[in-house]
Design a protein around this motif. Structure first.
Motif, PDB file in Angstrom:
ATOM      1  N   SER A   1      37.438  54.439  33.226  1.00  0.00           N
ATOM      2  CA  SER A   1      36.565  55.619  33.360  1.00  0.00           C
ATOM      3  C   SER A   1      35.495  55.700  32.277  1.00  0.00           C
ATOM      4  N   SER A   2      35.706  54.999  31.150  1.00  0.00           N
ATOM      5  CA  SER A   2      34.689  55.008  30.089  1.00  0.00           C
ATOM      6  C   SER A   2      33.659  53.893  30.269  1.00  0.00           C
ATOM      7  N   GLY A   3      33.841  53.059  31.309  1.00  0.00           N
ATOM      8  CA  GLY A   3      32.900  51.977  31.567  1.00  0.00           C
ATOM      9  C   GLY A   3      33.289  50.651  30.942  1.00  0.00           C
ATOM     10  N   GLU A   4      34.419  50.608  30.239  1.00  0.00           N
ATOM     11  CA  GLU A   4      34.888  49.381  29.606  1.00  0.00           C
ATOM     12  C   GLU A   4      35.618  48.499  30.610  1.00  0.00           C
ATOM     13  N   TRP A   5      35.392  47.184  30.478  1.00  0.00           N
ATOM     14  CA  TRP A   5      36.070  46.219  31.337  1.00  0.00           C
ATOM     15  C   TRP A   5      37.339  45.730  30.651  1.00  0.00           C
ATOM     16  N   GLY A   6      38.428  45.642  31.412  1.00  0.00           N
ATOM     17  CA  GLY A   6      39.690  45.125  30.896  1.00  0.00           C
ATOM     18  C   GLY A   6      40.389  44.301  31.962  1.00  0.00           C
ATOM     19  N   GLU A   7      41.332  43.501  31.526  1.00  0.00           N
ATOM     20  CA  GLU A   7      42.047  42.622  32.458  1.00  0.00           C
ATOM     21  C   GLU A   7      42.787  43.442  33.516  1.00  0.00           C
ATOM     22  N   TYR A   8      42.650  43.009  34.760  1.00  0.00           N
ATOM     23  CA  TYR A   8      43.314  43.663  35.878  1.00  0.00           C
ATOM     24  C   TYR A   8      44.776  43.231  35.869  1.00  0.00           C
ATOM     25  N   PRO A   9      45.730  44.155  35.719  1.00  0.00           N
ATOM     26  CA  PRO A   9      47.137  43.775  35.534  1.00  0.00           C
ATOM     27  C   PRO A   9      47.720  42.932  36.676  1.00  0.00           C
ATOM     28  N   TRP A  10      47.235  43.123  37.881  1.00  0.00           N
ATOM     29  CA  TRP A  10      47.792  42.398  39.024  1.00  0.00           C
ATOM     30  C   TRP A  10      47.715  40.889  38.833  1.00  0.00           C
ATOM     31  N   ASN A  11      46.669  40.394  38.190  1.00  0.00           N
ATOM     32  CA  ASN A  11      46.498  38.947  38.053  1.00  0.00           C
ATOM     33  C   ASN A  11      46.588  38.490  36.599  1.00  0.00           C
ATOM     34  N   LYS A  12      47.233  39.250  35.748  1.00  0.00           N
ATOM     35  CA  LYS A  12      47.330  38.888  34.329  1.00  0.00           C
ATOM     36  C   LYS A  12      47.921  37.484  34.176  1.00  0.00           C
ATOM     37  N   ASP A  13      47.143  36.598  33.563  1.00  0.00           N
ATOM     38  CA  ASP A  13      47.555  35.202  33.323  1.00  0.00           C
ATOM     39  C   ASP A  13      47.849  34.430  34.601  1.00  0.00           C
ATOM     40  N   GLY A  14      47.314  34.883  35.724  1.00  0.00           N
ATOM     41  CA  GLY A  14      47.522  34.195  36.988  1.00  0.00           C
ATOM     42  C   GLY A  14      46.492  33.093  37.203  1.00  0.00           C
ATOM     43  N   THR A  15      46.476  32.562  38.399  1.00  0.00           N
ATOM     44  CA  THR A  15      45.525  31.510  38.754  1.00  0.00           C
ATOM     45  C   THR A  15      44.785  31.903  40.020  1.00  0.00           C
ATOM     46  N   GLY A  16      43.647  31.283  40.222  1.00  0.00           N
ATOM     47  CA  GLY A  16      42.898  31.537  41.440  1.00  0.00           C
ATOM     48  C   GLY A  16      41.875  30.454  41.687  1.00  0.00           C
ATOM     49  N   TYR A  17      41.660  30.156  42.959  1.00  0.00           N
ATOM     50  CA  TYR A  17      40.657  29.182  43.370  1.00  0.00           C
ATOM     51  C   TYR A  17      39.912  29.720  44.573  1.00  0.00           C
ATOM     52  N   LEU A  18      38.629  29.412  44.612  1.00  0.00           N
ATOM     53  CA  LEU A  18      37.752  29.805  45.704  1.00  0.00           C
ATOM     54  C   LEU A  18      36.950  28.573  46.094  1.00  0.00           C
TER      55      LEU A  18
ATOM     56  N   HIS B   1      32.120  28.127  55.439  1.00  0.00           N
ATOM     57  CA  HIS B   1      33.564  28.346  55.405  1.00  0.00           C
ATOM     58  C   HIS B   1      34.013  28.573  53.968  1.00  0.00           C
ATOM     59  N   ALA B   2      35.019  29.423  53.804  1.00  0.00           N
ATOM     60  CA  ALA B   2      35.552  29.719  52.477  1.00  0.00           C
ATOM     61  C   ALA B   2      37.068  29.758  52.536  1.00  0.00           C
ATOM     62  N   ALA B   3      37.696  29.424  51.417  1.00  0.00           N
ATOM     63  CA  ALA B   3      39.149  29.557  51.269  1.00  0.00           C
ATOM     64  C   ALA B   3      39.407  30.127  49.881  1.00  0.00           C
ATOM     65  N   LEU B   4      40.328  31.071  49.801  1.00  0.00           N
ATOM     66  CA  LEU B   4      40.646  31.724  48.552  1.00  0.00           C
ATOM     67  C   LEU B   4      42.156  31.754  48.370  1.00  0.00           C
ATOM     68  N   HIS B   5      42.615  31.522  47.130  1.00  0.00           N
ATOM     69  CA  HIS B   5      44.037  31.632  46.804  1.00  0.00           C
ATOM     70  C   HIS B   5      44.157  32.167  45.391  1.00  0.00           C
ATOM     71  N   ILE B   6      44.793  33.328  45.239  1.00  0.00           N
ATOM     72  CA  ILE B   6      45.022  33.946  43.937  1.00  0.00           C
ATOM     73  C   ILE B   6      46.514  34.224  43.814  1.00  0.00           C
ATOM     74  N   THR B   7      47.086  33.822  42.670  1.00  0.00           N
ATOM     75  CA  THR B   7      48.519  34.018  42.457  1.00  0.00           C
ATOM     76  C   THR B   7      48.768  34.614  41.080  1.00  0.00           C
ATOM     77  N   PRO B   8      49.889  35.332  40.925  1.00  0.00           N
ATOM     78  CA  PRO B   8      50.231  35.894  39.618  1.00  0.00           C
ATOM     79  C   PRO B   8      50.793  34.813  38.681  1.00  0.00           C
ATOM     80  N   LYS B   9      50.972  35.173  37.436  1.00  0.00           N
ATOM     81  CA  LYS B   9      51.518  34.272  36.421  1.00  0.00           C
ATOM     82  C   LYS B   9      52.849  33.674  36.887  1.00  0.00           C
ATOM     83  N   ASN B  10      52.999  32.384  36.673  1.00  0.00           N
ATOM     84  CA  ASN B  10      54.228  31.637  36.964  1.00  0.00           C
ATOM     85  C   ASN B  10      54.595  31.568  38.449  1.00  0.00           C
ATOM     86  N   TYR B  11      53.661  31.892  39.313  1.00  0.00           N
ATOM     87  CA  TYR B  11      53.961  31.832  40.748  1.00  0.00           C
ATOM     88  C   TYR B  11      54.414  30.435  41.165  1.00  0.00           C
ATOM     89  N   GLN B  12      53.826  29.408  40.552  1.00  0.00           N
ATOM     90  CA  GLN B  12      54.169  28.039  40.918  1.00  0.00           C
ATOM     91  C   GLN B  12      55.627  27.699  40.575  1.00  0.00           C
TER      92      GLN B  12
END
Length: 166
Positions: free
Chosen positions: A37-54, A61-72
């Protein structure tokens, strides 16, 4: 004269790139942030230390995969052992699987508005099949892509970096 017109025509065509060329390739998620609410950017908890590829191709055509930490490292029961797993373990496995976010889509770009639209052909959440979502985007140089989902109340920012994974 015809020769000069042909040269000009070919020169013009060579300067025009297909609208998808600037995004074509593999992108790795470097930051997934939310604005408070103050306009500051911070890490989104859902993907903290996760991985993602686009992945974008030149054909839209596009493909997207986002996973949380240690999902592998998640160990899922196979179909022959599912009857022997206890309820709590099954709930934890299901909760972890639910955090796996992926889809395959077609995409179009509105260069004037800096908006890319993904029309999802399939999705890890069945209720999102066929939905079209919009992302405001800004290409920083050739190797950094900033995306801002248009829908939703929360202001989110995804930072993608072009990668070859060689």
């Amino acid at each position: 004269m015809r020769f000069a017109v042909l040269i000009l025509l070919f020169s013009f065509m060579a300067c025009r790139q297909p609208s998808h060329n600037q995004l074509a390739g593999l992108w790795e998620l470097k930051a997934f942030e939310v604005q408070d609410s103050s306009g500051e950017w911070g890490e989104y908890p859902w993907n903290k230390d996760g991985t993602g590829y686009l992945l974008y191709d030149d054909a839209g055509h596009a493909a997207l995969h986002i996973t949380p930490k240690n999902y592998q490292n998640l160990v899922m029961p196979n179909s022959t052992s599912i009857d022997s797993i206890d309820t709590d373990s099954l709930k934890r496995a299901f909760a972890s699987m639910a955090l796996n976010y992926n889809y395959v889509a077609t995409y179009t770009i509105d260069h004037k508005k800096h908006v890319i639209s993904h029309t999802r052909l399939s999705h890890s959440r069945p209720e999102d099949w066929g939905k079209t979502v919009e992302r405001e985007f800004h290409l920083v140089g050739q190797d950094t892509l900033l995306m801002f989902p248009v829908e939703g109340a929360a202001k989110r920012r995804l930072t993608w970096v072009r990668t070859s994974l060689n």
